[in-house]
Design an enzyme around this catalytic site. Structure first.
Site, PDB file in Angstrom:
ATOM      1  N   LYS A 166       0.844  -1.196   0.000  1.00 30.04           N
ATOM      2  CA  LYS A 166       0.000   0.000   0.000  1.00 30.04           C
ATOM      3  C   LYS A 166       0.873   1.237   0.000  1.00 30.04           C
ATOM      4  CE  LYS A 166       0.783   1.808   3.373  1.00 30.04           C
ATOM      5  NZ  LYS A 166       2.059   2.256   4.027  1.00 30.04           N
ATOM      6  N   TYR A 251      -4.682   3.888   6.017  1.00 29.06           N
ATOM      7  CA  TYR A 251      -5.243   2.967   7.022  1.00 29.06           C
ATOM      8  C   TYR A 251      -6.548   3.524   7.603  1.00 29.06           C
ATOM      9  CZ  TYR A 251      -0.955   0.214   7.043  1.00 29.06           C
ATOM     10  OH  TYR A 251       0.095  -0.582   6.675  1.00 29.06           O
TER      11      TYR A 251
END
Ligand code: NAD
Length: 398
Positions: A166, A251
């Protein structure tokens, strides 16, 4: 530890079989999921605590195990790759077999440290030779963000599965191209969303999906840290794509999505820049709101300029879950309206993740929300947040 959803159902071939009533997200499709087999001679409750429900729900050992393993090479042998390699020492279904690096000294160092065959190491310019190595099934891209797109496309062309860190890319367009390339090559594209295999996170998702929290009313997420070296790639737009938002704010976005089970339809955001020299090219501290179709608003924040900033708080009409730490390597902690949460924190997140991903690929286990499409959803929110910042905090549709 919650045992309320467990029921001893049957004894089969001298083995106690426990089932749980669950409709826990698409990771566990069947309503009565096989959870745990333990020796029939030990029909006592303490044995249940040997494997928690969350563990049982995610532990690959509980599935029909594999005489085969997913053989993985890490691409970019930096600090996160080292963490993944360490975690993979405890994997059973995934196996680290090699790496790709531009630093020849790392080949000897890594092969000694992790017991890897030097024949499975490559330079970036030799990357395509991986195609002819039948002992490699998947590449795991742990390069700076702006390089994810190129290496995903190159790996897909070789017919190897791709696990990509990510943020999956630095733009929506790149993310779409990565998905299309992997689809065309008929290979998997997973994003390194390790928390989707982590017990506290899985329990939060299970509680929301089971209705235990009731209608979700509000979500609050924040995540950040004080970044060190001012010369690192994370502070350079060309390599990082963005700052705190791309790196750890993602996140908060992903967390708000799994806490609500909904996709945001608008965002409004602002940036606070207290150090315009260090954060000349990328965002420092970003605060934003995300609106969901149900009317719920998530309030989120991320930073590169202070520590002790990590929480996921979801509040429903019937209960709540608060995780903190919620997004880092832990140990995770949390509480709910029922009390303190207590799940296994002995295993590294990346051990759960890599065995879990291998189990999906090799044994067809249903995937949690780790696909390229899930990564794309987060990228769309990130782009909308940057648009809103540029527009002075205006509401922007996602
Ligand atoms: P790092 O700087 O420690 O490692 C990057 C690696 O890429 C190094 O080995 C470096 O040599 C190599 N590299 C190749 N070309 C490069 C170039 N042009 N510039 C700079 N480095 C180059 O970074 P990291 O912390 O390991 O992060 C790598 C990726 O992993 C990032 O996408 C990051 O977001 C992700 N990450 C994920 C987690 C997680 O918990 N999922 C945690 C940390 C990092």
């Amino acid at each position: 530890m919650y045992l309320t959803n467990l029921a001893v159902v049957t004894i089969e071939n001298d083995v106690l079989v426990l089932f749980r009533e669950t409709n826990c997200n698409n990771f566990m499709k069947s309503r009565r999921d096989f959870l745990l087999k333990i020796g029939g001679s030990a029909l006592t409750l303490p044995l249940v605590s040997a494997l928690t429900p969350a563990e049982a729900a995610v532990l690959p050992e509980t599935s029909p195990v594999a005489d085969k393993q997913l053989r993985v090479v890490l691409v970019g042998l930096g600090s996160y790759a080292e963490r993944v390699a360490t975690a993979m020492k405890d994997c059973k279904i995934a196996k680290l077999v090699g790496g790709v690096t531009g630093t020849p000294e790392k080949v000897g160092k890594w092969s000694d440290k992790f017991g890897l065959d030097k024949a499975n190491f490559y330079d970036y310019k030799d990357f395509e030779k991986i195609k002819d190595n039948p002992n490699i099934d998947a590449v795991y891209i742990t390069l700076p963000n702006s390089m994810h797109h190129e290496y995903t496309l190159r790996a897909a062309k070789m017919g190897k599965h791709v696990i990509c860190e990510k943020p999956m890319s630095v733009s929506v367009k790149q993310a779409q191209e990565m998905i299309a390339a992997c689809k065309k090559a008929n290979v998997k594209l997973y994003i390194g969303y390790r928390l989707h295999f982590e017990p506290y996170t899985r329990e939060l998702i299970r509680m929301r999906e089971s209705g235990e929290l009731g209608k979700i009313m509000h979500v609050n997420t924040y995540d950040g840290f004080k970044s060190g070296n001012p010369n690192q790639w994370r502070l350079k737009k060309a390599l990082a794509g963005g700052g705190a938002l791309m790196d750890v704010g993602i996140y908060c976005i992903n967390g708000a999505r799994y806490a609500t089970g909904e996709e945001p339809i608008w965002v409004s955001a602002e940036e606070a820049k207290t150090d315009p020299v260090k954060f000349k090219e990328v965002d420092e501290t970003v605060t934003w709101q995300m609106g969901f179709p149900s009317g719920v608003i998530a309030s989120c924040s991320t930073t590169y300029n202070f520590n002790n900033f990590e929480r996921l708080y979801v509040i429903g009409e019937k209960g709540f879950v608060e995780l903190g730490p919620a997004f880092g390597y832990g140990p995770m902690k949390g509480r709910t309206h029922k009390g303190e949460m207590s799940w296994d924190t002995t295993k590294m997140h990346q051990t759960w993740q890599m065995d879990g991903m291998a189990d999906c690929i090799l044994n067809g286990k249903p995937e949690p929300n780790i696909s390229g499409e899930e990564g794309l959803k987060d990228m769309k929110v990130i782009e909308a947040i940057y648009k809103s910042i540029a527009a002075g905090g205006k509401k922007v549709p996602v």
